[in-house]
Design a protein around this motif. Structure first.
Motif, PDB file in Angstrom:
ATOM      1  N   ALA A 174       0.803  -1.226   0.000  1.00 11.20           N
ATOM      2  CA  ALA A 174       0.000   0.000   0.000  1.00 11.20           C
ATOM      3  C   ALA A 174       0.832   1.271   0.000  1.00 11.20           C
ATOM      4  N   LEU A 175       2.015   1.248   0.656  1.00  8.93           N
ATOM      5  CA  LEU A 175       2.867   2.425   0.772  1.00  8.93           C
ATOM      6  C   LEU A 175       4.127   2.236  -0.070  1.00  8.93           C
ATOM      7  N   ILE A 176       4.841   3.321  -0.304  1.00  8.74           N
ATOM      8  CA  ILE A 176       5.979   3.248  -1.225  1.00  8.74           C
ATOM      9  C   ILE A 176       7.270   2.769  -0.564  1.00  8.74           C
ATOM     10  N   SER A 177       7.329   2.794   0.776  1.00 12.08           N
ATOM     11  CA  SER A 177       8.540   2.371   1.486  1.00 12.08           C
ATOM     12  C   SER A 177       8.412   0.917   1.946  1.00 12.08           C
ATOM     13  N   ARG A 178       9.522   0.344   2.363  1.00  8.00           N
ATOM     14  CA  ARG A 178       9.517  -1.046   2.834  1.00  8.00           C
ATOM     15  C   ARG A 178       9.230  -1.046   4.337  1.00  8.00           C
ATOM     16  N   ASP A 182       9.598  -5.413  -5.310  1.00  6.41           N
ATOM     17  CA  ASP A 182       9.226  -5.658  -6.702  1.00  6.41           C
ATOM     18  C   ASP A 182       7.846  -5.129  -7.035  1.00  6.41           C
ATOM     19  N   GLU A 183       7.069  -4.844  -5.983  1.00  3.18           N
ATOM     20  CA  GLU A 183       5.684  -4.423  -6.222  1.00  3.18           C
ATOM     21  C   GLU A 183       5.198  -3.513  -5.112  1.00  3.18           C
ATOM     22  N   PHE A 184       4.571  -2.416  -5.480  1.00  5.37           N
ATOM     23  CA  PHE A 184       3.761  -1.586  -4.590  1.00  5.37           C
ATOM     24  C   PHE A 184       2.971  -0.638  -5.466  1.00  5.37           C
ATOM     25  N   VAL A 185       1.897  -0.089  -4.957  1.00  2.00           N
ATOM     26  CA  VAL A 185       1.050   0.788  -5.762  1.00  2.00           C
ATOM     27  C   VAL A 185       1.833   2.039  -6.163  1.00  2.00           C
TER      28      VAL A 185
END
Length: 394
Positions: free
Chosen positions: A69-73, A288-291
């Protein structure tokens, strides 16, 4: 009609002047905003930030879900720590910048900005499909009080009754849960659980003023007595240091001096994190994946066409958001996003966006160059500087 925090009556009694902010009736200032600003820079100030959102995320898939959902890990954040991040649209536009706390195993607290809280909750709810998580909006159940300034730690030492849970990652010693050890060991973007004025609280160390500071999350309860007890405890403990209740006006000049972006000014859905100079928040290498990943990765590879800069002026006329930034020949370079007369520095400061090519060496908006800002039809000189304008002594 604007919503009110649990402390609204307290602010009325203190003579606050109110303004609508993000759909909430919030204190703009109590007396002179200059005095409130200086209290935070020189001693300690207390803010009611209960208009900020609180979204609880729990469940076995909580970490994987927040990674999506978020751009960070977020899965890399240890229990007791927090991370500043963003939630973006599929095309990379910034829905909001936010802080996520890792409270316990499969338990997280996401803090969106006030005006964006409904949109963030909606996006988080939609993105929960396929994950074993529960996403709960707890904004109306929780108050948030910020204690900011060089004397903030002294105040916290006086008002914390006990430490009930200090995860090792928070910085507190696992074999010493004393208040002194917990406060001294609490690192930046970390938190522990404790009690203040007999009230259970989450105590964090982040801030939006450029000073040392703490955030206190407490439940409102049925009558709002808990946040009032904490607020009163802060004012009583900080009295000898000249503590002042502070409103949104001081908060804005403080964050501007510290070069911190504000959603709606420096951040928006029309900008990607790369455009805002915060592309480092996007874990495009480790996830490898996030919105929004494809769009943000493309922005990183292509490079942004605009960049945020700092500007300092002379005299007392401050550039405001929307004012054009011009080169020596009067050609438009960009636009101011935030500006004010700096109470700490004594001269006007501003942030804005200009073309990336203009900040290259020898460019019209390169660091050290002089540009002009059109302030109501008259050109005022400003010098391009590195951000922030103010940094506290460590």
């Amino acid at each position: 009609m604007s919503k009110e925090t649990a402390l609204h009556a307290v602010h009325e009694a203190l003579g606050a002047r109110f303004t609508d902010f993000g759909g909430w009736d919030m204190p703009l200032k109590y007396g002179k905003e200059l005095e409130e600003h200086r209290a935070v820079r020189e001693a300690v100030g207390v803010f009611d930030l209960s208009h900020m959102g609180e979204v609880r995320v729990t469940g076995p898939d909580a970490a994987a879900y927040l990674d999506h959902a978020l751009i960070s890990r977020i899965s890399a954040v240890k229990i007791g720590k927090a991370k500043y991040s963003m939630i973006c649209t599929a095309d990379g536009g910034i829905i909001d910048d936010l802080i996520t706390y890792h409270l316990g195993e499969d338990d997280y607290l996401v803090i969106p900005n006030a005006g964006n809280a409904p949109a963030v909750f909606a996006a988080l709810t939609e993105r929960a499909a396929g994950f074993d998580v529960t996403v709960t909006d707890r904004t109306d159940e929780i108050s948030l009080i910020a204690v900011q300034g060089p004397k903030a730690a002294d105040v916290m030492l006086q008002i914390i009754d006990e430490v009930t849970d200090a995860p090792e990652a928070s910085g507190a010693s696992s074999d010493d849960n004393s208040v002194a050890a917990a406060v001294a060991g609490l690192g930046y973007y970390a938190a522990f659980a404790g009690t203040i004025a007999g009230v259970p609280a989450l105590i964090a160390r982040t801030g939006y003023t450029g000073e040392d500071g703490f955030e206190i999350f407490v439940g409102n309860g049925a009558d709002g007595a808990a946040p009032k007890a904490v607020w009163d405890a802060v004012l009583a403990a900080g009295e000898r240091d000249g503590v002042l209740p502070c409103g949104l006006a001081a908060r804005d000049t403080l964050r501007l001096e510290a070069g911190m972006p504000l959603y709606g000014n420096e951040l928006s859905r029309d900008l990607t994190p790369v455009d805002a100079g915060l592309g480092v928040l996007a874990a495009t290498k480790s996830k490898d994946e996030f919105v929004g990943r494809d769009a943000i990765l493309a922005a990183k590879e292509k490079g942004t066409t605009q960049i945020r800069i700092g500007l300092v002026g002379e005299g007392k006329r401050a550039a405001r958001g929307g004012y054009p930034i011009l080169d020596a020949d009067g050609n438009r370079l960009g636009e101011v996003t935030s500006g004010a007369l700096s109470p700490t520095l004594g001269y006007p400061v501003a942030m804005g966006y200009v073309g990336t090519a203009d900040v290259a060496e020898g460019g019209a908006a390169a660091e050290g160059a002089t540009v002009t800002v059109d302030i109501r039809g008259k050109a005022y000189p400003y010098t391009v500087v590195a951000l922030p304008f103010y940094a506290r002594e460590k």
